[in-house]
Design a protein around this motif. Structure first.
Motif, short mmCIF file in Angstrom:
data_model
loop_
_atom_site.label_atom_id
_atom_site.label_comp_id
_atom_site.label_asym_id
_atom_site.label_seq_id
_atom_site.Cartn_x
_atom_site.Cartn_y
_atom_site.Cartn_z
N TYR A 1 0.78 -1.26 0.18
CA TYR A 1 -0.06 0.08 -0.16
C TYR A 1 0.87 1.22 -0.06
CZ TYR A 1 -3.74 -3.07 1.68
OH TYR A 1 -4.65 -4.17 2.14
N ARG A 2 0.46 2.32 -0.41
CA ARG A 2 0.76 3.60 -0.21
C ARG A 2 0.05 4.49 0.57
NH1 ARG A 2 2.22 7.40 -5.01
NH2 ARG A 2 2.11 9.03 -3.44
N GLN A 3 0.33 5.23 1.58
CA GLN A 3 -0.31 5.86 2.50
C GLN A 3 -0.08 7.50 2.49
OE1 GLN A 3 0.05 5.05 6.61
NE2 GLN A 3 -1.03 6.40 7.33
N ASP A 4 -0.92 8.37 1.94
CA ASP A 4 -0.94 9.81 1.64
C ASP A 4 -1.95 10.48 2.79
OD1 ASP A 4 -0.44 8.40 -1.20
OD2 ASP A 4 0.93 9.91 -0.54
N PRO A 5 -1.71 11.52 3.04
CA PRO A 5 -2.58 12.34 4.10
C PRO A 5 -3.94 12.45 3.22
CG PRO A 5 -0.32 13.15 4.12
CD PRO A 5 -0.37 12.17 3.28
N GLY A 6 -5.27 12.17 4.04
CA GLY A 6 -6.23 12.39 3.25
C GLY A 6 -6.89 11.39 2.49
N TYR B 1 -6.81 6.42 13.03
CA TYR B 1 -7.90 5.44 12.92
C TYR B 1 -8.41 5.01 11.34
CZ TYR B 1 -7.77 5.19 18.24
OH TYR B 1 -7.13 5.01 19.44
N PHE B 2 -8.43 4.14 11.07
CA PHE B 2 -8.77 3.81 9.72
C PHE B 2 -9.95 2.80 9.80
CE2 PHE B 2 -5.42 5.88 7.23
CZ PHE B 2 -4.54 5.83 7.90
N CYS B 3 -11.12 3.23 9.03
CA CYS B 3 -12.24 2.25 8.83
C CYS B 3 -11.92 1.38 7.60
CB CYS B 3 -13.39 2.69 9.10
SG CYS B 3 -13.89 3.82 7.57
N ALA B 4 -12.40 0.39 7.29
CA ALA B 4 -12.09 -0.46 6.02
C ALA B 4 -13.44 -1.22 5.92
CB ALA B 4 -10.87 -1.40 6.21
N ALA B 5 -13.50 -1.83 4.54
CA ALA B 5 -14.37 -2.60 4.07
C ALA B 5 -13.64 -3.64 3.34
CB ALA B 5 -15.36 -1.97 3.62
N SER B 6 -14.33 -5.06 3.45
CA SER B 6 -13.70 -6.16 2.52
C SER B 6 -14.50 -6.43 1.39
CB SER B 6 -13.49 -7.30 3.44
OG SER B 6 -13.07 -8.34 2.81
N SER B 7 -14.12 -6.66 0.46
CA SER B 7 -14.97 -6.67 -0.89
C SER B 7 -14.07 -7.97 -1.70
CB SER B 7 -15.16 -5.63 -1.67
OG SER B 7 -14.06 -5.26 -2.20
N ASN C 1 -10.34 -11.28 -2.27
CA ASN C 1 -10.60 -10.15 -1.19
C ASN C 1 -9.66 -9.15 -1.21
OD1 ASN C 1 -12.83 -11.71 -0.61
ND2 ASN C 1 -12.34 -12.43 1.44
N LYS C 2 -10.30 -7.94 -1.10
CA LYS C 2 -9.42 -6.60 -0.87
C LYS C 2 -10.30 -5.93 0.35
CE LYS C 2 -9.39 -4.92 -4.93
NZ LYS C 2 -9.05 -4.07 -5.97
N LEU C 3 -9.02 -5.28 1.02
CA LEU C 3 -9.45 -4.19 1.88
C LEU C 3 -9.51 -2.92 1.14
CD1 LEU C 3 -7.72 -5.15 5.38
CD2 LEU C 3 -10.35 -5.34 4.66
N ILE C 4 -10.60 -2.18 1.45
CA ILE C 4 -10.69 -0.84 0.85
C ILE C 4 -10.84 0.08 2.17
CG2 ILE C 4 -12.06 0.93 -0.37
CD1 ILE C 4 -11.31 -1.31 -2.02
N PHE C 5 -9.86 0.93 2.45
CA PHE C 5 -9.63 1.88 3.64
C PHE C 5 -10.15 3.22 3.40
CE2 PHE C 5 -6.67 -0.57 6.39
CZ PHE C 5 -6.24 -1.44 5.45
N GLY C 6 -10.78 3.80 4.74
CA GLY C 6 -11.16 5.10 4.68
C GLY C 6 -9.86 6.02 4.82
N ALA C 7 -10.13 7.27 4.74
CA ALA C 7 -9.02 8.26 4.44
C ALA C 7 -8.43 8.40 5.99
CB ALA C 7 -9.59 9.75 4.01
#
Lengths: 111, 114
Positions: A35-40, B88-94, B100-106
């Motif tokens: 993964y890459r992590q960027d602000p926002g 803190y990151f929320c995520a969802a698995s699809s 299967n992949k995780l989609i993360f919030g900002a």
């Protein structure tokens, strides 16, 4: 104790250089991710692998490639580094898709 | 295109207060919703997770509330402590392309002040 290690914590490279980011896990996990992590923007998936020699593109694979020759090692390659690839890069591994174990990250700066 | 929308971007809470972070999604095929916690200089670590057939899950001071009809889920941190200060990151698995992949919030940067 589970462990994912990344070869460098900080890396500074010049535009156009070829960059290798290494990741090693000691948990015998089948699945590995970059993964890459960027602000926002949160964490965005670049590539993943569910088996040795196998790789799949994630959401932002452009400009990157990967290599997985051994189960425990997953490498991310920037063929020709660009300034827009300056970011934090995180490697993860898992046995179950949603329980991912992350390394500490590599902060890459491309100048 | 962000498939998991997280808010707020940052949050300041006093010690002992309740921290609330919200996430919303659109894809009804998501089947698992984890939360990850990241301290400075560390990678994210799984904190707590929930499936859509459950409306609430509690682990110690951390609770996930899930509203399937509204396609929203939230993290509540009760009796917040300075040691909870993290991103803190929320995520969802699809499932996509058979994988299967995780989609993360900002992400939400939480600061708990003593």
């Amino acid at each position: 104790d589970v462990k994912v290690t990344q070869s460098s914590r900080y890396l500074v490279k010049r535009t156009g250089e070829k960059v290798f980011l290494e990741c090693v896990q000691d948990m015998d996990h089948e699945n590995m991710f970059w993964y890459r992590q960027d602000p926002g923007l949160g964490l965005r998936l670049i590539y993943f692998s569910y088996d040795v020699k196998m790789k799949e593109k994630g959401d932002i694979p452009e400009g990157y490639s990967v290599s997985r020759e051994k189960k425990e090692r997953f490498s991310l390659i920037l063929e020709s580094a660009s300034t827009n690839q300056t970011s934090m890069y995180l490697c993860a591994s898992s046995r179950l898709q949603y329980e991912q174990y992350f390394g500490p990250g590599t902060r890459l700066t491309v100048t | 295109q962000q498939q998991v929308k997280q808010s707020p971007q940052s949050l300041i809470v006093q010690k002992g207060g309740i921290s609330i972070i919200n996430c919303a999604y659109e894809n009804t095929a998501f089947d698992y919703f984890p939360w990850y916690q990241q301290f400075p200089g560390k990678g994210p670590a799984l904190l707590i997770a929930i499936r859509p057939d459950v409306s609430e899950k509690k682990e110690g001071r951390f609770t996930i509330s899930f509203n399937k009809s509204a396609k929203q889920f939230s993290l509540h941190i009760m009796d917040s402590q300075p040691g909870d200060s993290a991103t803190y990151f929320c995520a969802a698995s699809s499932v996509s392309g058979g994988y299967n992949k995780l989609i993360f919030g900002a992400g939400t940067r939480l600061a708990v002040h003593p």
